[in-house]
Design a protein around this motif. Structure first.
Motif, mmCIF file in Angstrom:
data_model
loop_
_atom_site.group_PDB
_atom_site.id
_atom_site.type_symbol
_atom_site.label_atom_id
_atom_site.label_comp_id
_atom_site.label_asym_id
_atom_site.label_seq_id
_atom_site.Cartn_x
_atom_site.Cartn_y
_atom_site.Cartn_z
ATOM 1 N N SER A 30 0.869 -1.282 -0.156
ATOM 2 C CA SER A 30 0.159 0.053 -0.020
ATOM 3 C C SER A 30 0.795 1.288 0.096
ATOM 4 O O SER A 30 1.976 1.352 0.701
ATOM 5 C CB SER A 30 -0.742 0.039 1.291
ATOM 6 O OG SER A 30 -1.940 -1.148 1.109
ATOM 7 N N ALA A 31 0.443 2.222 -0.559
ATOM 8 C CA ALA A 31 0.973 3.504 -0.669
ATOM 9 C C ALA A 31 0.474 4.542 -0.281
ATOM 10 O O ALA A 31 -0.930 4.814 -0.640
ATOM 11 C CB ALA A 31 1.519 3.628 -2.163
ATOM 12 N N ALA A 32 0.857 5.424 0.739
ATOM 13 C CA ALA A 32 0.415 6.589 0.921
ATOM 14 C C ALA A 32 0.218 7.709 -0.096
ATOM 15 O O ALA A 32 1.380 7.639 -1.069
ATOM 16 C CB ALA A 32 1.229 7.313 2.221
ATOM 17 N N VAL A 33 -0.783 8.397 -0.345
ATOM 18 C CA VAL A 33 -1.089 9.119 -1.651
ATOM 19 C C VAL A 33 -1.811 10.388 -1.126
ATOM 20 O O VAL A 33 -2.601 10.227 -0.150
ATOM 21 C CB VAL A 33 -1.964 8.049 -2.465
ATOM 22 C CG1 VAL A 33 -3.279 7.922 -2.063
ATOM 23 C CG2 VAL A 33 -1.944 8.734 -3.940
ATOM 24 N N VAL A 34 -1.778 11.517 -1.905
ATOM 25 C CA VAL A 34 -2.391 12.600 -1.787
ATOM 26 C C VAL A 34 -3.620 12.729 -2.878
ATOM 27 O O VAL A 34 -3.088 12.618 -4.148
ATOM 28 C CB VAL A 34 -1.457 13.803 -1.911
ATOM 29 C CG1 VAL A 34 -2.143 15.144 -1.942
ATOM 30 C CG2 VAL A 34 -0.292 13.607 -0.674
ATOM 31 N N PRO A 35 -4.796 12.879 -2.384
ATOM 32 C CA PRO A 35 -5.799 12.984 -3.365
ATOM 33 C C PRO A 35 -5.556 14.412 -4.246
ATOM 34 O O PRO A 35 -4.935 15.446 -3.857
ATOM 35 C CB PRO A 35 -7.121 13.280 -2.818
ATOM 36 C CG PRO A 35 -6.678 12.626 -1.487
ATOM 37 C CD PRO A 35 -5.481 12.829 -1.233
ATOM 38 N N ASP A 36 -6.086 14.517 -5.341
ATOM 39 C CA ASP A 36 -6.211 15.765 -6.274
ATOM 40 C C ASP A 36 -7.350 16.074 -6.356
ATOM 41 O O ASP A 36 -8.067 15.521 -7.462
ATOM 42 C CB ASP A 36 -5.256 15.293 -7.662
ATOM 43 C CG ASP A 36 -5.400 16.442 -8.435
ATOM 44 O OD1 ASP A 36 -5.785 17.649 -8.039
ATOM 45 O OD2 ASP A 36 -4.718 16.274 -9.661
ATOM 46 N N GLY A 37 -8.151 17.348 -5.906
ATOM 47 C CA GLY A 37 -9.419 17.575 -6.140
ATOM 48 C C GLY A 37 -9.642 18.347 -7.310
ATOM 49 O O GLY A 37 -10.660 18.453 -7.723
ATOM 50 N N SER A 38 -8.580 18.583 -7.995
ATOM 51 C CA SER A 38 -8.866 19.356 -9.470
ATOM 52 C C SER A 38 -9.503 18.457 -10.315
ATOM 53 O O SER A 38 -9.759 18.934 -11.489
ATOM 54 C CB SER A 38 -7.547 20.013 -9.920
ATOM 55 O OG SER A 38 -6.711 18.843 -10.373
ATOM 56 N N VAL A 39 -9.335 17.088 -10.132
ATOM 57 C CA VAL A 39 -9.960 16.066 -11.203
ATOM 58 C C VAL A 39 -11.420 15.943 -11.065
ATOM 59 O O VAL A 39 -11.973 15.211 -12.010
ATOM 60 C CB VAL A 39 -8.948 14.805 -11.235
ATOM 61 C CG1 VAL A 39 -7.488 15.183 -11.384
ATOM 62 C CG2 VAL A 39 -9.332 14.055 -10.134
ATOM 63 N N LEU A 40 -11.936 16.430 -10.088
ATOM 64 C CA LEU A 40 -13.390 15.933 -9.746
ATOM 65 C C LEU A 40 -14.339 16.712 -10.729
ATOM 66 O O LEU A 40 -14.074 17.724 -10.916
ATOM 67 C CB LEU A 40 -13.595 16.182 -8.211
ATOM 68 C CG LEU A 40 -12.746 15.201 -7.115
ATOM 69 C CD1 LEU A 40 -13.060 15.947 -5.870
ATOM 70 C CD2 LEU A 40 -13.473 14.006 -7.319
ATOM 71 N N ALA A 41 -15.540 16.077 -10.860
ATOM 72 C CA ALA A 41 -16.253 16.771 -11.725
ATOM 73 C C ALA A 41 -17.237 17.619 -10.811
ATOM 74 O O ALA A 41 -17.619 17.199 -9.523
ATOM 75 C CB ALA A 41 -17.497 15.690 -12.208
ATOM 76 N N LEU A 42 -17.696 18.874 -11.155
ATOM 77 C CA LEU A 42 -18.135 19.836 -10.230
ATOM 78 C C LEU A 42 -19.743 19.716 -10.471
ATOM 79 O O LEU A 42 -20.250 19.173 -11.515
ATOM 80 C CB LEU A 42 -17.712 21.198 -10.557
ATOM 81 C CG LEU A 42 -16.196 21.383 -10.327
ATOM 82 C CD1 LEU A 42 -16.116 23.068 -10.911
ATOM 83 C CD2 LEU A 42 -15.924 21.173 -8.946
ATOM 84 N N GLY A 43 -20.634 20.224 -9.602
ATOM 85 C CA GLY A 43 -22.193 20.068 -9.925
ATOM 86 C C GLY A 43 -22.797 19.225 -8.936
ATOM 87 O O GLY A 43 -22.315 19.009 -7.936
ATOM 88 N N ASP A 44 -24.241 19.058 -9.075
ATOM 89 C CA ASP A 44 -24.981 18.167 -8.148
ATOM 90 C C ASP A 44 -25.216 16.839 -8.361
ATOM 91 O O ASP A 44 -25.296 16.584 -9.776
ATOM 92 C CB ASP A 44 -26.339 18.963 -7.800
ATOM 93 C CG ASP A 44 -26.185 20.464 -7.417
ATOM 94 O OD1 ASP A 44 -25.291 20.885 -7.090
ATOM 95 O OD2 ASP A 44 -27.349 21.214 -7.593
ATOM 96 N N SER A 45 -25.320 16.088 -7.545
ATOM 97 C CA SER A 45 -25.555 14.606 -7.951
ATOM 98 C C SER A 45 -26.801 14.179 -6.897
ATOM 99 O O SER A 45 -26.733 14.567 -5.815
ATOM 100 C CB SER A 45 -24.385 13.863 -7.872
ATOM 101 O OG SER A 45 -23.521 14.007 -8.780
ATOM 102 N N CYS A 46 -27.578 13.335 -7.570
ATOM 103 C CA CYS A 46 -28.524 12.676 -6.403
ATOM 104 C C CYS A 46 -28.061 11.009 -6.561
ATOM 105 O O CYS A 46 -27.871 10.466 -7.508
ATOM 106 C CB CYS A 46 -30.002 12.856 -7.151
ATOM 107 S SG CYS A 46 -31.202 12.233 -6.014
ATOM 108 N N TYR A 47 -28.646 10.537 -5.382
ATOM 109 C CA TYR A 47 -28.219 9.151 -5.286
ATOM 110 C C TYR A 47 -29.547 8.315 -4.395
ATOM 111 O O TYR A 47 -30.136 9.045 -3.826
ATOM 112 C CB TYR A 47 -27.145 8.694 -4.568
ATOM 113 C CG TYR A 47 -25.607 9.071 -4.934
ATOM 114 C CD1 TYR A 47 -24.826 8.564 -5.825
ATOM 115 C CD2 TYR A 47 -25.486 10.595 -4.698
ATOM 116 C CE1 TYR A 47 -23.699 8.977 -6.446
ATOM 117 C CE2 TYR A 47 -24.251 11.082 -5.226
ATOM 118 C CZ TYR A 47 -23.304 10.330 -5.836
ATOM 119 O OH TYR A 47 -22.124 10.955 -6.469
#
Length: 247
Positions: A30-47
């Motif tokens: 396993s590797a310690a890792v840093v997420p990258d929020g710039s890749v995330l899709a913006l907007g609203d979602s419903c589940y």
């Protein structure tokens, strides 16, 4: 903290962020890792939250999620809302996160439980401060940190921000206001095509949790990276549904 204390009806998938206080040894691969929020899709979602009852999958609630990019005094941030609601009216929780966009490190968390303030946290470089409600009384939180942590209440969005690849194995240090410090353990198992409201999406299939022997299956879209839901025993969450009345 037991499962019923956070979300009794959704006993695992929505509760694990608040109920797992321990963790197993992390595999050497396993590797310690840093997420990258710039890749995330913006907007609203419903589940839609579903439960298998008498062999049939039935809707038991909904989750509204919003991801917005904002500027906070020159800092590039993401404002994330996750609002979980059971159709029975027995549970309603709204988390409002403010995160650094470049790495998803938390800045602030405000949580409402059944419409009332429940938790407030401020994250600094080396300290977490704030409070949580315990039996109707504000209990202060003040914790020194010896390294970076991510918010242990935010699962799918955090996983979607990882640099996922076939066979990848990741660990992310976390803090959660009830269970304390922990580590997200995330393993990429395979890829899968899944149906979503707009058609068919290619998804990473992850095993994720805070303990090696207590993980759930998460689905993360490949392009764009986004939370597509989870499967945890008889409980599941699927993208799509009716989120009218929750925001």
């Amino acid at each position: 903290m037991n499962l019923s204390a956070h979300f009794a009806a959704v006993f695992l998938a929505l509760c694990l962020p608040c109920c797992c206080s321990g963790q197993d040894a992390v595999a050497a691969s396993s590797a310690a890792v840093v997420p990258d929020g710039s890749v995330l899709a913006l907007g609203d979602s419903c589940y839609t939250i579903t439960s298998k009852q008498d062999g049939a999958e039935r809707s038991v609630g909904a989750v509204f999620q919003r991801i917005q990019r904002q500027d906070m005094n020159g800092v590039d941030v993401l404002a994330v809302i996750v609002h979980q609601h059971l159709s029975s009216g027995k549970f309603d929780m709204r988390d409002s996160f403010l995160l650094r966009r470049k790495d998803l490190r938390p800045i602030r968390l405000d949580t409402e439980r059944n419409g009332a303030p429940h938790v407030h946290l401020d994250y600094a470089a080396h300290r977490i401060s704030g409070w949580k409600m315990v039996n109707g009384v504000k209990e202060p939180i003040d914790l020194a940190l010896d390294g970076p942590v991510w918010d242990g209440n935010l699962w799918g969005v955090t996983f979607a921000a990882l640099p996922l690849k076939a066979g990848g194995d990741y660990r992310i240090p976390t803090y959660q206001y009830d269970s304390g410090k922990g580590t997200f353990l995330v393993t990429v198992k395979e890829t899968r095509k899944i149906e979503i409201p707009t058609g068919v999406a290619d998804a990473w299939v992850l095993e994720a949790g805070l303990k090696a022997d207590e993980r759930v299956e998460y689905l993360v879209g490949k392009n764009p990276p986004r939370d597509l839901g989870y499967l945890a025993g008889p409980m599941s969450q699927h993208i799509g549904g009716d989120c009218s009345g929750i925001h």
